[in-house]
Write an enzyme that holds these catalytic residues in place. Structure first.
Site: not given
Length: 398
Positions: A296, A252, A349
């Site tokens: 993601d 990340d 999402c």
């Protein structure tokens, strides 16, 4: 019902922090609930639920209190109680509130979708443009309270064993079909205080989210990269699916998120995770090395509005433009880490095709025969009752 001033004041304070200081609703509520240890579960629930609901229905409440001139946060609280069918206490602060006027204004509010469903104009326009007639149902579903779903950590237990263990603590759940590790709470309980959570036997993870890691088709011994790991919910799921065997690299751009991931991994008994902060040369060094890569990617979060209702008020139109560009850059650059014969899952999402299906179509068109689409899926808040996720599995042929 009986109202306690200190609880109502806590709600007003929370709203002030969220709307005037721009703080995240979940962080504010967490801080407020920790501020008074004397509050019981009912008090904490009253504060959290009312704060979230007022944030969720902000535009509608602003409309129904509009006749008051310059409505306060306390006025919004009063209007929300009336619309829920509750009577207001005889406090002087509520003397100017006219229940009939509030209810009449609410009937007017119902005539406009963007007011009735409490959404900014620009988001309503984008949703309608991208989803057509489906937007109405999805938007309505995104305004409902989200269910609490657990994922049993199969490194330590099974869903069936966890279900029985929680029932012994009077926390009742149901197993969800098609998701072997998922349990949905029948009623909200503070599961974080249980020994089972402290011992890493489960994580809280929405049913839609639990469909993503299995799509990556991981196996023990593989080299797997979760390239946008965040705090690691899907990383931990991947580790369990890999039986803690192989190499799982969680990356990340935010180091503090990876620290949280390491803490969660320890609790979960996960030992095959290595964390890396993404730097300019990170992707280049890992080129053609991974059996599997999960992307993601950052997104608008429109699929999880039920959990983060404040995001719709803080998001700006230019953010969507910027995030789409970021998503595509991540997909084109990070996909280079997949070795020939490997697989990649691209997930968001978001319920918007422009962040999801359209990105994959563009990628495949530009990459030619270098990549193939194996499958794609979408969870729908309106259809499934869970968060809105998109996921696509691509493979890089040998």
């Amino acid at each position: 019902m009986k109202y306690h001033r200190v609880l109502v004041e806590a709600i007003v304070f929370s709203l002030t922090e969220i709307f005037e200081k721009g703080r995240q609703a979940d962080k504010v509520i967490e801080q407020v609930l920790k501020s008074n240890r004397k509050w019981g579960a009912r008090d904490r629930g009253f504060i959290a639920e009312n704060t979230y609901e007022i944030v969720r229905w902000w535009r509608m409440l602003d409309f129904v209190t509009g006749h008051l001139g310059n409505p306060s946060y306390l006025d919004f609280f009063a209007a929300w109680q009336l619309l829920k069918g509750n009577e207001l206490p005889p406090w002087t602060e509520f003397a100017h509130i006219k229940p009939a006027a509030i209810r009449q204004a609410y009937e007017e509010a119902k005539k406009s979708r963007k007011i009735r469903e409490s959404i900014p104009d620009w988001l309503d326009e984008i949703g309608a443009a991208e989803l057509g007639t489906a937007w109405e149902d999805e938007l309505h579903a995104l305004n409902q309270t989200a269910p609490v779903v657990l994922r049993a950590n199969t490194l330590k237990t099974t869903a069936t064993e966890l279900k029985e263990a929680l029932a012994s603590k009077e926390i009742f759940t149901e197993i969800l079909s098609g998701l072997p590790d998922a349990l949905k709470l029948k009623e909200k309980k503070n599961v974080f205080q249980t020994d089972y959570f402290q011992n890493g036997q489960f994580e809280v993870q929405d049913a839609g989210s639990q469909r993503i890691a299995p799509m990556l088709d991981v196996h023990p011994g593989m080299r797997v990269i979760d390239a946008c790991a965040g705090a690691g919910g899907k990383t931990l799921h991947l580790a369990a699916l890999m039986h803690n065997q192989g190499r799982l690299i969680a990356m990340d751009v935010e180091g503090w998120k990876l620290e949280e991931l390491r803490r969660r991994a320890r609790r979960n008994g996960v030992s095959n995770v290595e964390t890396r902060v993404i730097e300019p040369k990170t992707i280049k060094r890992l080129r053609d090395t991974a059996d599997r890569v999960l992307l993601d990617v950052p997104c608008s979060g429109l699929g999880v509005l039920r959990r983060n209702p404040d995001s719709k008020w803080k998001m700006k139109p230019n953010f969507l433009t910027q995030i789409r560009q970021t998503q595509y850059e991540i997909l084109t650059n990070y996909s280079q880490m997949v070795k020939p014969g490997g697989k990649l899952v691209y997930a968001t999402c978001s319920i918007l095709p422009s962040e999801s299906e359209d990105q994959v179509k563009r990628f495949l068109a530009e990459q030619g025969a270098k990549w193939q689409l194996l499958e794609e899926a979408r969870t729908s808040p309106a259809r499934d009752g869970f968060d809105g996720f998109y996921m696509a599995c691509l493979t890089k042929p040998l």
